[in-house]
Design an enzyme around this catalytic site. Structure first.
Site, PDB file in Angstrom:
ATOM      1  N   MET A 115     -12.681  -1.975  -8.065  1.00 57.84           N
ATOM      2  CA  MET A 115     -13.277  -1.199  -6.965  1.00 57.84           C
ATOM      3  C   MET A 115     -14.791  -1.373  -6.966  1.00 57.84           C
ATOM      4  O   MET A 115     -15.472  -0.949  -7.911  1.00 57.84           O
ATOM      5  CB  MET A 115     -12.914   0.285  -7.090  1.00 57.84           C
ATOM      6  CG  MET A 115     -11.466   0.591  -6.714  1.00 57.84           C
ATOM      7  SD  MET A 115     -11.118   2.344  -6.702  1.00 57.84           S
ATOM      8  CE  MET A 115     -10.991   2.689  -8.449  1.00 57.84           C
ATOM      9  N   CYS A 152      -9.794  -8.023   0.285  1.00 62.66           N
ATOM     10  CA  CYS A 152     -10.846  -7.150   0.818  1.00 62.66           C
ATOM     11  C   CYS A 152     -10.876  -7.221   2.345  1.00 62.66           C
ATOM     12  O   CYS A 152     -11.004  -8.295   2.930  1.00 62.66           O
ATOM     13  CB  CYS A 152     -12.210  -7.553   0.252  1.00 62.66           C
ATOM     14  SG  CYS A 152     -13.491  -6.492   0.924  1.00 62.66           S
ATOM     15  N   ASN A 209       0.623  -1.776  -5.587  1.00 65.00           N
ATOM     16  CA  ASN A 209      -0.628  -1.009  -5.440  1.00 65.00           C
ATOM     17  C   ASN A 209      -0.653  -0.330  -4.066  1.00 65.00           C
ATOM     18  O   ASN A 209      -0.229  -0.895  -3.075  1.00 65.00           O
ATOM     19  CB  ASN A 209      -1.820  -1.971  -5.591  1.00 65.00           C
ATOM     20  CG  ASN A 209      -3.161  -1.360  -5.204  1.00 65.00           C
ATOM     21  OD1 ASN A 209      -3.865  -1.873  -4.331  1.00 65.00           O
ATOM     22  ND2 ASN A 209      -3.528  -0.263  -5.840  1.00 65.00           N
ATOM     23  N   ASP A 220      -1.725   3.978  -2.879  1.00 60.82           N
ATOM     24  CA  ASP A 220      -1.394   5.391  -2.687  1.00 60.82           C
ATOM     25  C   ASP A 220      -0.741   6.098  -3.872  1.00 60.82           C
ATOM     26  O   ASP A 220      -0.208   7.198  -3.699  1.00 60.82           O
ATOM     27  CB  ASP A 220      -0.473   5.597  -1.453  1.00 60.82           C
ATOM     28  CG  ASP A 220      -1.112   5.121  -0.164  1.00 60.82           C
ATOM     29  OD1 ASP A 220      -2.313   4.821  -0.177  1.00 60.82           O
ATOM     30  OD2 ASP A 220      -0.396   5.058   0.854  1.00 60.82           O
TER      31      ASP A 220
HETATM   32  C1  LIG Z   1     -14.389   2.172  -3.172  1.00 59.93           C
HETATM   33  C2  LIG Z   1     -13.394   1.065  -3.207  1.00 59.93           C
HETATM   34  C3  LIG Z   1     -13.790  -0.210  -3.560  1.00 59.93           C
HETATM   35  C4  LIG Z   1     -12.854  -1.255  -3.620  1.00 59.93           C
HETATM   36  N1  LIG Z   1     -13.264  -2.491  -4.055  1.00 59.93           N
HETATM   37  C5  LIG Z   1     -12.329  -3.465  -4.269  1.00 59.93           C
HETATM   38  C6  LIG Z   1     -12.681  -4.687  -4.903  1.00 59.93           C
HETATM   39  O1  LIG Z   1     -13.832  -4.922  -5.295  1.00 59.93           O
HETATM   40  N2  LIG Z   1     -11.693  -5.611  -5.084  1.00 59.93           N
HETATM   41  C7  LIG Z   1     -10.398  -5.385  -4.687  1.00 59.93           C
HETATM   42  O2  LIG Z   1      -9.541  -6.248  -4.882  1.00 59.93           O
HETATM   43  N3  LIG Z   1     -10.047  -4.228  -4.108  1.00 59.93           N
HETATM   44  C8  LIG Z   1     -10.967  -3.262  -3.909  1.00 59.93           C
HETATM   45  N4  LIG Z   1     -10.582  -2.060  -3.407  1.00 59.93           N
HETATM   46  C9  LIG Z   1      -9.154  -1.817  -3.126  1.00 59.93           C
HETATM   47  C10 LIG Z   1      -8.458  -1.204  -4.343  1.00 59.93           C
HETATM   48  O3  LIG Z   1      -8.462  -2.102  -5.433  1.00 59.93           O
HETATM   49  C11 LIG Z   1      -6.993  -0.827  -4.012  1.00 59.93           C
HETATM   50  O4  LIG Z   1      -6.321  -1.992  -3.623  1.00 59.93           O
HETATM   51  C12 LIG Z   1      -6.892   0.184  -2.898  1.00 59.93           C
HETATM   52  O5  LIG Z   1      -7.819   1.238  -3.061  1.00 59.93           O
HETATM   53  C13 LIG Z   1      -5.477   0.761  -2.802  1.00 59.93           C
HETATM   54  O6  LIG Z   1      -5.103   1.378  -3.999  1.00 59.93           O
HETATM   55  P1  LIG Z   1      -5.159   2.987  -4.193  1.00 59.93           P
HETATM   56  O7  LIG Z   1      -4.357   3.595  -3.083  1.00 59.93           O
HETATM   57  O8  LIG Z   1      -4.564   3.209  -5.546  1.00 59.93           O
HETATM   58  O9  LIG Z   1      -6.595   3.364  -4.085  1.00 59.93           O
HETATM   59  C14 LIG Z   1     -11.501  -1.016  -3.305  1.00 59.93           C
HETATM   60  C15 LIG Z   1     -11.119   0.266  -2.951  1.00 59.93           C
HETATM   61  C16 LIG Z   1     -12.023   1.307  -2.904  1.00 59.93           C
HETATM   62  C17 LIG Z   1     -11.552   2.672  -2.549  1.00 59.93           C
END
Ligand SMILES: Cc1cc2nc3c(=O)[nH]c(=O)nc-3n(C[C@H](O)[C@H](O)[C@H](O)COP(=O)(O)O)c2cc1C
Length: 345
Positions: free
Chosen positions: A19, A102, A204, A206
């Protein structure tokens, strides 16, 4: 046991998602201590690495106690990605991850990140270039497809496995969805159940509670799950899920003392790694999450986000620990922020 090439992970591993602006060493430290089995850095621009941009270079900082750890890169050009992979190699992480997920315009609009989902041949060429340029195991993180009409993840998985990736993490949304709607894990399960696929498939999107993690494990059969937003300000999510999967019982919510201690640890590592000014500034976004659910915490929080030196900030944390010593924390639902509107990227 789940294996990514030679890296051995426990059964049903829990991965900390990459992230941007979040998964830095201080944050990773508290996640590791609370049970993350495999962690990724924030994504790093391949062009930035080649230019030796300070921001990109800083993101290569990894520590031995973090292992196994993966460094994530992104880019839309074969040569740059290959060169970036060579630079990453030198820093010796356990694996190298390519970001094809992304969704933000600045990245996807320039043909990197999820933008690559529109051109599968390019995705294969980029991945092949990285695999051939590094001795590290290469993994990929991506989404279901570009939009509802082009969910190509099944083909993506087969073709990327064929060029040598060692694991695939799939966020159950399309690029067009950004963070809207609910993540759809049915296609992730289809990839996992494809008899041609032999690499680990991580789901991955939620996951915000132990119950959901276990139910998705059973329902979708993935090899492990990757957790992003739920860990922000709540690194205990890893140990809670682990415990629930192993015993069927919910752990008690972290006590106020634990919350303050982890917050303090995060703060100290931030200062150590970023220096006092940036370390204290960037820590400000975390207090609300760590101290969520404490009645009347607003005044403390307001002080925490304005104070400028470590002793003063720690003094407020001490006050919280003392004044809320007997407060019994209830386990609260974790709120997943929709980063569509206020994505920091
Ligand atoms: C603040 C933020 C930054 C993120 N940056 C990246 C990143 O650098 N690389 C990436 O593959 N995904 C990035 N993501 C996506 C997360 O890795 C993940 O796929 C997404 O948040 C869904 O998962 P979750 O529902 O568990 O949050 C980012 C998500 C958030 C919220």
């Amino acid at each position: 046991m789940v294996k990514i090439d030679k890296i051995e992970l426990p059964d049903f591993p829990l991965l900390l998602a990459p992230m941007e602006d979040v998964s830095d060493p201080p944050f990773r430290m508290v996640c590791k201590e609370n049970g993350a089995d495999l962690m990724y850095t924030e994504f790093i621009s391949s062009e930035g690495l080649i230019r030796d941009a300070i921001k990109s270079r800083r993101k290569l900082d990894i520590f031995d106690y973090e292992r196994p750890i993966g460094i994530q890169i992104f880019g839309g050009d074969e040569e740059s990605l290959a060169l970036a992979a060579k630079i990453v190699d030198v820093t010796n992480p356990d694996l190298l991850d390519i970001n094809f997920g992304c969704p933000v315009k600045k990245v996807a609009g320039k043909g990197a990140g999820a933008g690559v989902l529109k051109d599968l041949d390019l995705m294969v060429r980029l991945t092949d270039a990285v695999v051939k340029s590094t001795r590290l195991p290469v993994t990929v993180k991506t989404r279901l497809g570009w939009d509802d009409n082009s969910k190509n993840i099944e083909e993506v998985a087969e073709r990327l496995q064929d060029v040598g990736i060692k694991a695939l993490s799939i966020h159950g949304r399309t690029r067009a969805q950004m963070y809207k709607g609910e993540a759809d894990w049915t296609l992730i399960a289809k990839v996992k159940n494809n008899p041609r696929i032999h690499i680990p498939i991580f789901g991955n999107g939620d996951i915000d509670s132990p119950q959901k993690a276990l139910s998705y494990k059973n329902k979708y059969g993935v090899d492990g799950i990757m957790i992003g937003r739920a860990a922000i300000g709540y690194p205990w999510i890893f140990r809670e899920i682990k415990h629930y999967v192993q015993t069927g019982e919910l752990l008690a919510a972290p006590t106020v003392e634990e919350r303050v201690n982890v917050c303090r640890q995060h703060l100290r590592k931030s200062i150590e790694w970023k220096g006092p000014i940036v370390g204290i500034n960037e820590m400000r976004r975390h207090y609300a999450n760590y101290l969520k659910g404490l009645p009347g915490i607003k005044d403390y929080r307001n002080r925490l986000v304005t104070l400028k030196n470590m002793e003063e900030v720690e003094g407020v944390l001490d006050e919280v620990a003392v004044n809320y010593k007997d407060f019994v924390m209830e386990r609260q639902a974790i709120e997943l922020v929709n980063y569509h509107e206020n994505c920091p990227l």
